[in-house]
Design an enzyme around this catalytic site. Structure first.
Site, mmCIF file in Angstrom:
data_model
loop_
_atom_site.group_PDB
_atom_site.id
_atom_site.type_symbol
_atom_site.label_atom_id
_atom_site.label_comp_id
_atom_site.label_asym_id
_atom_site.label_seq_id
_atom_site.Cartn_x
_atom_site.Cartn_y
_atom_site.Cartn_z
ATOM 1 N N ASN A 94 0.869 -1.176 0.000
ATOM 2 C CA ASN A 94 0.000 0.000 0.000
ATOM 3 C C ASN A 94 0.909 1.230 0.000
ATOM 4 O O ASN A 94 1.508 1.566 1.022
ATOM 5 C CB ASN A 94 -0.889 -0.027 1.257
ATOM 6 C CG ASN A 94 -1.713 1.233 1.413
ATOM 7 O OD1 ASN A 94 -1.758 2.074 0.510
ATOM 8 N ND2 ASN A 94 -2.357 1.380 2.559
ATOM 9 N N GLY B 6 2.761 2.359 10.871
ATOM 10 C CA GLY B 6 3.739 3.436 10.723
ATOM 11 C C GLY B 6 4.450 3.808 12.014
ATOM 12 O O GLY B 6 5.124 4.826 12.080
ATOM 13 N N HIS C 200 -9.526 1.185 5.038
ATOM 14 C CA HIS C 200 -8.243 1.356 5.717
ATOM 15 C C HIS C 200 -8.436 2.285 6.915
ATOM 16 O O HIS C 200 -9.236 3.224 6.853
ATOM 17 C CB HIS C 200 -7.211 1.940 4.745
ATOM 18 C CG HIS C 200 -5.822 1.877 5.297
ATOM 19 N ND1 HIS C 200 -5.347 2.816 6.178
ATOM 20 C CD2 HIS C 200 -4.826 0.979 5.118
ATOM 21 C CE1 HIS C 200 -4.110 2.495 6.525
ATOM 22 N NE2 HIS C 200 -3.764 1.381 5.893
ATOM 23 N N GLU D 140 -5.233 -4.897 10.679
ATOM 24 C CA GLU D 140 -4.214 -3.872 10.902
ATOM 25 C C GLU D 140 -4.503 -3.146 12.216
ATOM 26 O O GLU D 140 -5.349 -2.239 12.252
ATOM 27 C CB GLU D 140 -4.221 -2.842 9.770
ATOM 28 C CG GLU D 140 -3.861 -3.408 8.411
ATOM 29 C CD GLU D 140 -3.275 -2.330 7.484
ATOM 30 O OE1 GLU D 140 -2.229 -2.598 6.902
ATOM 31 O OE2 GLU D 140 -3.857 -1.241 7.378
ATOM 32 N N SER E 133 3.598 -2.056 10.362
ATOM 33 C CA SER E 133 5.051 -2.139 10.555
ATOM 34 C C SER E 133 5.651 -3.489 10.155
ATOM 35 O O SER E 133 6.560 -3.996 10.822
ATOM 36 C CB SER E 133 5.432 -1.772 11.998
ATOM 37 O OG SER E 133 5.071 -0.422 12.261
ATOM 38 N N GLU F 223 -6.786 4.682 7.950
ATOM 39 C CA GLU F 223 -6.586 6.110 7.634
ATOM 40 C C GLU F 223 -7.840 6.699 6.992
ATOM 41 O O GLU F 223 -8.156 7.864 7.194
ATOM 42 C CB GLU F 223 -5.336 6.264 6.738
ATOM 43 C CG GLU F 223 -4.071 6.025 7.549
ATOM 44 C CD GLU F 223 -2.906 5.454 6.776
ATOM 45 O OE1 GLU F 223 -2.907 5.498 5.528
ATOM 46 O OE2 GLU F 223 -1.965 4.941 7.439
ATOM 47 N N LYS G 278 0.164 4.236 -0.269
ATOM 48 C CA LYS G 278 -0.479 5.428 0.321
ATOM 49 C C LYS G 278 -0.269 6.633 -0.611
ATOM 50 O O LYS G 278 -0.264 6.456 -1.826
ATOM 51 C CB LYS G 278 0.031 5.651 1.754
ATOM 52 C CG LYS G 278 -0.128 4.365 2.605
ATOM 53 C CD LYS G 278 0.044 4.558 4.074
ATOM 54 C CE LYS G 278 -0.162 3.225 4.791
ATOM 55 N NZ LYS G 278 -0.036 3.319 6.239
HETATM 56 P P1 13P Z 1 3.135 0.484 7.720
HETATM 57 O O1 13P Z 1 3.638 -0.808 7.105
HETATM 58 O O2 13P Z 1 3.865 1.688 7.222
HETATM 59 O O3 13P Z 1 3.064 0.388 9.212
HETATM 60 O O4 13P Z 1 1.630 0.671 7.203
HETATM 61 C C1 13P Z 1 0.742 -0.374 7.329
HETATM 62 C C2 13P Z 1 -0.471 -0.051 6.543
HETATM 63 O O5 13P Z 1 -1.240 0.820 6.909
HETATM 64 C C3 13P Z 1 -0.705 -0.787 5.301
HETATM 65 O O6 13P Z 1 -1.971 -0.569 4.815
#
Ligand code: 13P
Length: 251
Positions: free
Chosen positions: A9, A173, A95, A167, A213, A97, A11
């Site tokens: 992803n 992150g 997601h 997740e 992560s 976010e 982003k």
């Molecule tokens: P990270 O791998 O940067 O922690 O992000 C995970 C994520 O949100 C994947 O959709």
């Protein structure tokens, strides 16, 4: 046997030319991909370029969001047939976010899932608890409710094609990963919830990823868990060397 699925992803990163450069760097590092599926999810604006760059490989194209209406006066939104026309196979839905910054609810997730499936897109539907929810001890009931509401009315015939991503929000992150055992335990709850809706055989065939992560150094351990069928990778998917090592479970 469930075929593991590893999705990157990206982003809100990468201009089209940067996205193509990442694909060119990544593809030769990935190996044969006979026993696992790999999906790249660039931003909407790089979907055509990435689609072109991965043509003829075993990689699949994924989008990071989709709207639930098919056309109309919805400024700024992207409809399922628009993604389908670009060669998109998977779409990330719900997601954290999107839930956190754009007000997505379980009901919207459910509508997006239905619309995506009706137009030949396969959802990667995300669930997971925040730190406060975790500390309040409601992780299991929360993910159970996210699954039950997200899958409401989704026909059993579609279920096996849907990927779930667990997740934990506090692990995204932050460099903090759920331990492999913890991730496995929550994913087991997710599978049991799916079994409650679709029955054991269907739930046993559905793929459930871990995300948060994920790095080369923890992927092998995560994949060693019986319930974990792959990863949804954020930051580490922006680097060809790291993502290729994750795809190969290479510490
Ligand atoms: P990270 O791998 O940067 O922690 O992000 C995970 C994520 O949100 C994947 O959709």
């Amino acid at each position: 046997m469930r075929v593991p699925i590893i999705a990157g992803n990206w982003k809100m990163h990468k201009l089209p030319e940067e996205a193509v450069a990442l694909c060119r760097d990544l593809i030769p590092r990935l190996g044969k991909l006979d026993d696992r599926e790999v999906v790249l999810c660039p931003p909407f604006t790089a979907l055509p370029a990435v689609g072109e760059a991965i043509r003829g490989t075993k990689l699949s194209l994924g989008a990071q969001n989709v709207f639930y209406e098919i056309s109309g006066a919805y400024t700024g939104e992207v409809a399922p047939p628009m993604l389908k026309a670009l060669g998109v196979k998977y779409v990330i839905i719900g997601h954290s976010e999107r839930r956190q910054y754009f007000g997505e609810t379980d009901e919207m997730v459910n509508r997006k899932m239905q619309a995506a499936l009706d137009h030949g897109l396969l959802p990667i539907v995300c669930v997971g608890e925040t730190l406060e929810q975790r500390e309040a001890g409601i992780t299991e009931s929360l993910v159970k409710s996210q699954i039950e509401q997200g899958f409401k009315g989704i026909a059993e015939g579609y279920a096996k094609e849907i990927v779930v991503a667990y997740e934990p929000v506090w692990a995204i992150g932050t460099g903090k990963t759920a331990t492999a055992e913890e991730a496995n335990r929550v994913i087991k709850v997710i599978r049991e919830t799916l079994a409650g809706i679709y029955g054991n055989a269907t739930a046993a065939a559905m793929r459930i990823q871990y995300g948060g992560s994920v790095k080369p150094g923890n992927m092998a351990e995560l994949m060693g868990q019986p319930e974990i069928d792959g990863a949804l990778v954020g930051g580490a998917s922006l680097d060809a060397v790291s993502f290729a090592r994750i795809v190969r479970y290479d510490d």
